[in-house]
Design an enzyme around this catalytic site. Structure first.
Site, short mmCIF file in Angstrom:
data_model
loop_
_atom_site.label_atom_id
_atom_site.label_comp_id
_atom_site.label_asym_id
_atom_site.label_seq_id
_atom_site.Cartn_x
_atom_site.Cartn_y
_atom_site.Cartn_z
N ASN A 117 0.83 -1.21 0.00
CA ASN A 117 0.00 0.00 0.00
C ASN A 117 0.87 1.26 0.00
O ASN A 117 0.69 2.16 0.83
CB ASN A 117 -0.93 0.01 1.22
N HIS A 128 -9.19 1.30 7.76
CA HIS A 128 -9.49 -0.05 7.28
C HIS A 128 -10.87 -0.53 7.73
O HIS A 128 -11.54 -1.24 6.99
CB HIS A 128 -8.42 -1.05 7.77
#
Length: 509
Positions: free
Chosen positions: A333, A366
């Protein structure tokens, strides 16, 4: 029936992702910038509607309110207001069932996550533009270059066009408004090797996908939730099971993230001349004057070499083989880590809590499940342990250096695996059931390694250079002895601990 629906949703999502890659060629042929802008955001809106249905109202509302915040509030504070509103709305989005609103589909959650980064990130860009302009007033040529490179002045419509652009709307990667604007205004998408870059990225995707299917069939995550797993398998087996689970997790993410990068490369977004040294998420980092000159001359633009580092979001090779936990984290990421670094980490006071706060924000982004927090907030626990052994490895050479490289690599992979299992199990009862079933081995071993490393490190790093394996043996006894005592005192259930062999890897020192 629910399972079948989920599988169908995944198929539709994959088809839309592949369609987004293919359509990139068409968008590169559109010369008119306004046409490209409207068609790209229109297509993005359509994709979100197909995936989300009526739940498209969430990204629309979030974008509209943020556009108002960015344009109507004081630019010295708009980034703070946007940040707190956007993350508050993300929390609301994930708890809508408590307000009598149906819970959105899982894929809409990913879209909302990307929207969160884009609109909040744009507010930071607008704030940075105002701050750089103020610096320029105090007569600083460096500040002028900084302003030229990063200034953004979006309109209300521009906020929507940027947010809903089809490139990255479903799975990322994150890219700045400035990168989006360069895609519209600069001719680099016509000169960059977009097709070749896409093929180069995609060539390993079938391998990742096949390995994912095979491994997930043999080692399903659901098995780690079953009673058989806890009642009939030994502690050693349960500890070992985190390895195939993490492998499956990696193959799945490699597949999705690389395909997402291909959406960008095929459309030409994120293509910049190599001399600008683009970095993931940020874009060009130097030679801004020359960049602007080349952007205004198609002949010069065609002579340059290009790369797509700006939208480089995952490094599978680095993730697998870099020896350290810290560098391994940087391979995942990467664009989102850039967002966290510039908008969270670097804006906090310099203290020992910066990594923890940054990881907490990442966990909030998240989701609301406890597994995300236990996973991501465990990372700061492993970094000091690794630092101890990096110091020990520092002066090692030859076989000793290779041993410590392998040790650090093995530590990294086991730490990631131990964290990943709770990231995947998500729910509080499942995460604690697993960790307690292995007696929190990952935490205990980390503490033992830290203490033993500190103790032996004093000997190794003391007067004179480490010349033999005595201290290494001492360290191994300190690390293995207590663990062996713990596990020998446990009465294991039935089940066979798999016989594993680790290939000795040659890693760069």
């Amino acid at each position: 029936m629910v399972k079948a629906n989920m599988e169908w949703d995944d198929i539709v999502y994959l088809v839309l992702l592949l369609f987004s890659i293919g359509i990139g060629y068409v968008f590169r042929q559109i010369e008119d910038k306004e046409t490209r802008k409207w068609l790209s955001s229109g297509l993005g809106f359509l994709l979100v509607l197909i995936v989300s249905g009526k739940h498209i109202m969430h990204p629309i509302i979030c974008t509209a309110i943020n556009a108002f915040i960015i344009l109507a509030t004081d630019r010295r504070k708009c980034h703070i207001v946007s940040f707190f509103f956007t993350f508050a709305y993300l929390f609301f989005f994930r708890t809508t069932q408590y307000f009598g609103i149906p819970y959105p589909p899982a894929h809409t959650n990913m879209i909302q996550m990307i929207v969160t980064l884009k609109v909040a990130g744009l507010a930071f860009e607008v704030h940075n533009t105002a701050a750089a302009a103020k610096e320029k007033e105090h007569d600083d040529s460096a500040a002028f270059a900084k302003l030229e490179a990063a200034e953004v002045h979006p309109s209300f419509q521009d906020v929507f066009h940027y947010t809903f652009c089809y490139i990255g709307i479903m799975t990322g990667p994150y890219y700045t408004y400035r990168t989006y604007r360069d895609w519209l205004e600069y001719p680099f998408l016509l000169s960059a090797p977009c097709k070749d870059a896409t093929i180069q990225k995609m060539k390993y995707v079938p391998l990742y996908a096949v390995l994912f299917v095979i491994a997930s069939t043999i080692f399903p995550l659901k098995y780690a939730e079953s009673e058989e797993f806890y009642n009939e398998r030994s502690v050693f087996y349960r500890i070992w099971y985190i390895n195939p689970t993490f492998f499956i997790f990696r193959m799945r993410l490699y597949t999705g993230m690389v395909l997402s990068e291909c959406v960008c490369t095929m459309a030409g977004l994120g293509a910049y001349p190599e001399f600008t040294a683009p970095s993931a998420g940020h874009g060009p980092t130097k030679e801004f004057g020359k960049l602007k000159e080349i952007a205004s001359n198609n002949l010069l633009a065609k002579e340059e070499k290009y790369n797509f580092e700006t939208i480089h979001n995952v490094d599978p090779y680095g993730s697998e083989f870099v020896p350290t936990f810290r560098n391994g984290m940087k391979c995942w990421n990467m664009c989102i880590q850039y967002w966290l670094a510039v908008n969270v980490y670097k804006r906090l006071a310099r203290n020992q809590f910066r990594p923890l706060i940054t990881m907490t924000i990442s966990a909030i982004w998240h989701g609301v499940y406890i597994g995300y927090y236990l996973c991501l907030m465990s990372a700061p626990m492993y970094l000091p342990v690794e630092d101890v052994y990096i110091k020990i490895r520092k002066d090692a050479t030859g076989l000793e250096a290779k041993f410590w490289d392998f040790f650090l690599w093995f530590f990294k992979m086991q730490a990631f695996s131990y964290m990943a299992i709770v990231f995947l199990l998500l729910h509080i009862e499942l995460t604690f059931k697993y960790w307690s079933s292995v007696y929190f081995a990952g935490h205990i071993v980390a503490i033992i390694l830290f203490v033993s490393g500190k103790s032996s490190g004093k000997i190794i790093l003391g007067p004179g250079k480490y010349k033999n394996w005595t201290v290494l043996f001492h360290s191994a006894l300190l690390a293995v002895g207590p663990v062996r005592s713990i596990f020998m005192s446990i009465r294991f259930g039935s089940g066979t601990f798999p016989k594993l062999s680790a290939e000795y890897l040659r890693l760069k020192s």
